[in-house]
Design a protein around this motif. Sequence first.
Motif, mmCIF file in Angstrom:
data_model
loop_
_atom_site.group_PDB
_atom_site.id
_atom_site.type_symbol
_atom_site.label_atom_id
_atom_site.label_comp_id
_atom_site.label_asym_id
_atom_site.label_seq_id
_atom_site.Cartn_x
_atom_site.Cartn_y
_atom_site.Cartn_z
ATOM 1 N N PHE A 195 -28.451 0.589 18.814
ATOM 2 C CA PHE A 195 -28.098 1.874 19.441
ATOM 3 C C PHE A 195 -28.193 3.009 18.414
ATOM 4 O O PHE A 195 -27.182 3.549 17.967
ATOM 5 C CB PHE A 195 -26.682 1.816 20.017
ATOM 6 N N PRO A 196 -29.396 3.374 18.022
ATOM 7 C CA PRO A 196 -29.539 4.407 16.992
ATOM 8 C C PRO A 196 -29.229 5.813 17.498
ATOM 9 O O PRO A 196 -28.902 6.688 16.689
ATOM 10 C CB PRO A 196 -31.008 4.284 16.580
ATOM 11 N N ASN A 197 -29.309 6.039 18.800
ATOM 12 C CA ASN A 197 -29.224 7.401 19.320
ATOM 13 C C ASN A 197 -28.020 7.677 20.206
ATOM 14 O O ASN A 197 -27.865 8.806 20.687
ATOM 15 C CB ASN A 197 -30.506 7.726 20.098
ATOM 16 N N ILE A 198 -27.193 6.690 20.456
ATOM 17 C CA ILE A 198 -26.011 6.902 21.282
ATOM 18 C C ILE A 198 -24.790 6.396 20.517
ATOM 19 O O ILE A 198 -24.840 5.318 19.906
ATOM 20 C CB ILE A 198 -26.134 6.185 22.649
ATOM 21 N N PRO A 199 -23.700 7.166 20.472
ATOM 22 C CA PRO A 199 -22.527 6.713 19.714
ATOM 23 C C PRO A 199 -21.860 5.514 20.377
ATOM 24 O O PRO A 199 -21.793 5.424 21.611
ATOM 25 C CB PRO A 199 -21.608 7.939 19.716
ATOM 26 N N VAL A 200 -21.380 4.609 19.547
ATOM 27 C CA VAL A 200 -20.725 3.382 20.005
ATOM 28 C C VAL A 200 -19.364 3.292 19.330
ATOM 29 O O VAL A 200 -19.242 3.519 18.117
ATOM 30 C CB VAL A 200 -21.562 2.127 19.650
ATOM 31 N N ALA B 197 -21.684 7.602 15.686
ATOM 32 C CA ALA B 197 -20.285 7.964 15.894
ATOM 33 C C ALA B 197 -19.660 8.494 14.605
ATOM 34 O O ALA B 197 -18.882 9.455 14.627
ATOM 35 C CB ALA B 197 -19.500 6.760 16.405
ATOM 36 N N LEU B 198 -20.003 7.893 13.478
ATOM 37 C CA LEU B 198 -19.478 8.368 12.198
ATOM 38 C C LEU B 198 -19.917 9.807 11.928
ATOM 39 O O LEU B 198 -19.135 10.633 11.450
ATOM 40 C CB LEU B 198 -19.943 7.460 11.061
ATOM 41 N N ARG B 199 -21.175 10.107 12.253
ATOM 42 C CA ARG B 199 -21.666 11.466 12.030
ATOM 43 C C ARG B 199 -20.957 12.468 12.937
ATOM 44 O O ARG B 199 -20.571 13.555 12.490
ATOM 45 C CB ARG B 199 -23.188 11.522 12.241
ATOM 46 N N LEU B 200 -20.771 12.107 14.212
ATOM 47 C CA LEU B 200 -20.083 13.012 15.139
ATOM 48 C C LEU B 200 -18.647 13.286 14.696
ATOM 49 O O LEU B 200 -18.121 14.379 14.870
ATOM 50 C CB LEU B 200 -20.093 12.426 16.553
ATOM 51 N N ALA B 201 -18.019 12.257 14.107
ATOM 52 C CA ALA B 201 -16.640 12.403 13.634
ATOM 53 C C ALA B 201 -16.560 12.956 12.214
ATOM 54 O O ALA B 201 -15.456 13.189 11.708
ATOM 55 C CB ALA B 201 -15.920 11.062 13.706
ATOM 56 N N GLN B 202 -17.725 13.150 11.578
ATOM 57 C CA GLN B 202 -17.802 13.681 10.214
ATOM 58 C C GLN B 202 -17.022 12.813 9.220
ATOM 59 O O GLN B 202 -16.314 13.308 8.346
ATOM 60 C CB GLN B 202 -17.310 15.137 10.164
ATOM 61 N N ILE B 203 -17.184 11.515 9.368
ATOM 62 C CA ILE B 203 -16.520 10.571 8.475
ATOM 63 C C ILE B 203 -17.465 10.198 7.338
ATOM 64 O O ILE B 203 -18.613 9.813 7.562
ATOM 65 C CB ILE B 203 -16.079 9.307 9.243
ATOM 66 N N THR B 204 -16.961 10.303 6.117
ATOM 67 C CA THR B 204 -17.732 9.956 4.922
ATOM 68 C C THR B 204 -16.928 8.984 4.068
ATOM 69 O O THR B 204 -15.799 8.614 4.415
ATOM 70 C CB THR B 204 -18.047 11.212 4.100
ATOM 71 N N GLY B 205 -17.496 8.620 2.946
ATOM 72 C CA GLY B 205 -16.796 7.736 2.036
ATOM 73 C C GLY B 205 -15.527 8.343 1.462
ATOM 74 O O GLY B 205 -14.655 7.625 0.972
ATOM 75 N N ALA C 275 -19.744 -1.752 -0.946
ATOM 76 C CA ALA C 275 -19.788 -1.759 -2.409
ATOM 77 C C ALA C 275 -20.293 -0.434 -2.975
ATOM 78 O O ALA C 275 -20.010 -0.094 -4.130
ATOM 79 C CB ALA C 275 -20.670 -2.910 -2.901
ATOM 80 N N GLN C 276 -21.020 0.317 -2.171
ATOM 81 C CA GLN C 276 -21.535 1.619 -2.616
ATOM 82 C C GLN C 276 -20.595 2.766 -2.250
ATOM 83 O O GLN C 276 -20.922 3.941 -2.458
ATOM 84 C CB GLN C 276 -22.908 1.877 -1.989
ATOM 85 N N GLY C 277 -19.426 2.431 -1.702
ATOM 86 C CA GLY C 277 -18.453 3.463 -1.360
ATOM 87 C C GLY C 277 -18.754 4.193 -0.060
ATOM 88 O O GLY C 277 -18.226 5.292 0.171
ATOM 89 N N GLN C 278 -19.582 3.595 0.810
ATOM 90 C CA GLN C 278 -19.934 4.209 2.081
ATOM 91 C C GLN C 278 -19.225 3.498 3.237
ATOM 92 O O GLN C 278 -18.950 2.290 3.170
ATOM 93 C CB GLN C 278 -21.449 4.162 2.290
ATOM 94 N N PRO C 279 -18.924 4.218 4.321
ATOM 95 C CA PRO C 279 -18.223 3.599 5.459
ATOM 96 C C PRO C 279 -19.032 2.451 6.063
ATOM 97 O O PRO C 279 -20.242 2.580 6.297
ATOM 98 C CB PRO C 279 -18.081 4.749 6.463
ATOM 99 N N THR C 280 -18.364 1.356 6.302
ATOM 100 C CA THR C 280 -19.014 0.189 6.922
ATOM 101 C C THR C 280 -19.077 0.320 8.432
ATOM 102 O O THR C 280 -19.809 -0.427 9.091
ATOM 103 C CB THR C 280 -18.235 -1.092 6.596
ATOM 104 N N GLY C 281 -18.277 1.221 8.978
ATOM 105 C CA GLY C 281 -18.176 1.351 10.429
ATOM 106 C C GLY C 281 -16.860 0.844 10.974
ATOM 107 O O GLY C 281 -16.593 0.970 12.172
ATOM 108 N N GLN D 216 -8.233 7.494 14.767
ATOM 109 C CA GLN D 216 -8.101 8.765 15.462
ATOM 110 C C GLN D 216 -9.224 9.735 15.114
ATOM 111 O O GLN D 216 -9.543 10.638 15.900
ATOM 112 C CB GLN D 216 -6.740 9.390 15.146
ATOM 113 N N MET D 217 -9.829 9.570 13.957
ATOM 114 C CA MET D 217 -10.911 10.473 13.566
ATOM 115 C C MET D 217 -12.103 10.367 14.514
ATOM 116 O O MET D 217 -12.814 11.349 14.753
ATOM 117 C CB MET D 217 -11.331 10.188 12.118
ATOM 118 N N VAL D 218 -12.329 9.181 15.056
ATOM 119 C CA VAL D 218 -13.398 9.004 16.047
ATOM 120 C C VAL D 218 -12.894 9.288 17.447
ATOM 121 O O VAL D 218 -13.567 9.950 18.250
ATOM 122 C CB VAL D 218 -13.990 7.574 15.962
ATOM 123 N N ARG D 219 -11.716 8.827 17.757
ATOM 124 C CA ARG D 219 -11.214 8.972 19.128
ATOM 125 C C ARG D 219 -11.072 10.434 19.547
ATOM 126 O O ARG D 219 -11.203 10.756 20.727
ATOM 127 C CB ARG D 219 -9.882 8.235 19.267
#
Length: 552
Positions: free
Chosen positions: A161-166, A182-190, A203-209, A217-220
């Motif tokens: 699902f590359p184009n629809i948030p899950v 979904a992470l991009r819409l919620a502006q969530i970063t490392g 291991a690279q300090g990036q969100p796993t999802g 709550q940041m996504v909801r």
Amino acid sequence: MRVRSSVSLASAFAGLLLVGCQQRQSADLLVTNATIYTADSAFSTANAFVVKDGKFLAVGSADELAKQYTADSTADLGGQPVYPGFFDPHSHFMGLGQMLDQADLVGAGSYAEVVQRLKAFGEKNPQAMWIIGRGWDQNDWPATDSPVRGFPTKALLDAAFPNIPVALTRVDGHALLVNSKALRLAQITGGSKLAGGEVVLDAQGQPTGVLVDNAMQMVRRVIPQPDDQDKERMLLAAQKMCFSYGLTSVSDAGLNRNDIELIERLQKEGKLKIRDYAMISLGLPNIDYYLKKGPYQTDRLTVRSFKLYADGALGSRGACLRKPYSDRPETTGFLLLSPAELERILTQLAGSGFQANTHCIGDSANHLILDLYGKLLKTKNDRRWRIEHAQVVSPEDVWKFNRYSVIPSVQPTHATSDMYWAAERLGPVRVKGAYAFKDLMKQNNVIAFGSDFPVEAVNPLFGFHSATARQDAKNFPAGGYQPENAVDRQSALLAMTRWAAYANFEDQMRGSIAPGKQADFVVLNKDIMKAPAPELRQTKVLQTWVGGERVF
């Protein structure tokens, strides 16, 4: 003279018959030829009862009641067992309605199966702006499906699902698995952080999802919310399912004012007939409004408690433990609110007429809240403050339930769902203080059994089986899981009827089959007080009645 005497005798006899008929009271319903477990203080049984104006008028023998009452309708149940309407004192009724609108991931045996179910859901709902699902449990998957700290990553979701948030809620409601969209819409970063929650990083300090507890709550907050029309449809679907399992009183473990008022409106309109015990969610607007308004109760709605969260869940390692997790020694979990904040809120509630119902899973959370309850309640009382789940309790803390009259509000199926991995989280010694229903019940001779649905199945008989046999749907393990904490069947029935009503401050209205109480009852095809344990989960509900009205 003889003729006149005969006429006088006949007239007198006719008069007696007329008086006898006049003395028979009118009623709406007479139920006869049943095996009725009243769940009253004597745990008595009967074979008949009478209902009038939505309440039980009399309970006893069919012969005696037939002499005393004339009913508009009579139901001969052919010896079938009857029980008070079942309660679920800790559930998420609104959440069940929402889940029925989402992708069902419960029981998925792998991450790949989750993706397959999501694709099928997407095909049936092509207009959906988000793909929302609930019920995944990485403990049921191959270990390779959860490569980062025992959790899955967003990789498979991104590919499918590359184009629809899950956004997928874990089975316990305490973790969220999302894709990159979904992470991009919620502006969530490392670097994103939120107290009482965690953004799991690779291991690279990036969100796993994976987002745990408050971080969800940041996504909801960016997911489109259903309107009242959608919620009405969801609630009615949830009601239909609950009635089919014999539930007449449910709960909503955490609702905002708007949803409480929607439920009350639907009840007043006669659309929502199920009874609801609504726990108010924390939040300044809710606290300000309801502390001023005060507790209140209608015949179908009780609003007199606040839902607090001390910690998260054991399955996602968000439960707060006194010592590190046995399978992740680098963490002890965490509190969702600071001890100071929890004390501040509980102090407010202590000065009001509201109950405090606090979610506590780990032994550290239970220890903290029991001590805070004790500080404020001081001794035995009738405030009926509750510990929701009371899942892992240190043996040295159990007595506090008695000292401060705290009600353990537990979910028996949690024990038989978690038993496959609980010892890995807790270790062989600490796990003995987990799911200790009998030990908790003995403190005040009361316990409340719920399900936490949709975290677990809606059917209350699953909980009855788990509590008494300490086995799951496969009747595993032989002899039961930690069988020393199994409860007897009488106590299990009380825990889902009269004791649950007591925990809800509803015991004067319902919870047993007794004169003056609301005529909520359920008819089963098997007697759960006598049926062999392996048959309990196969028992079917034949009829469900609320207030003298057949609703299933």
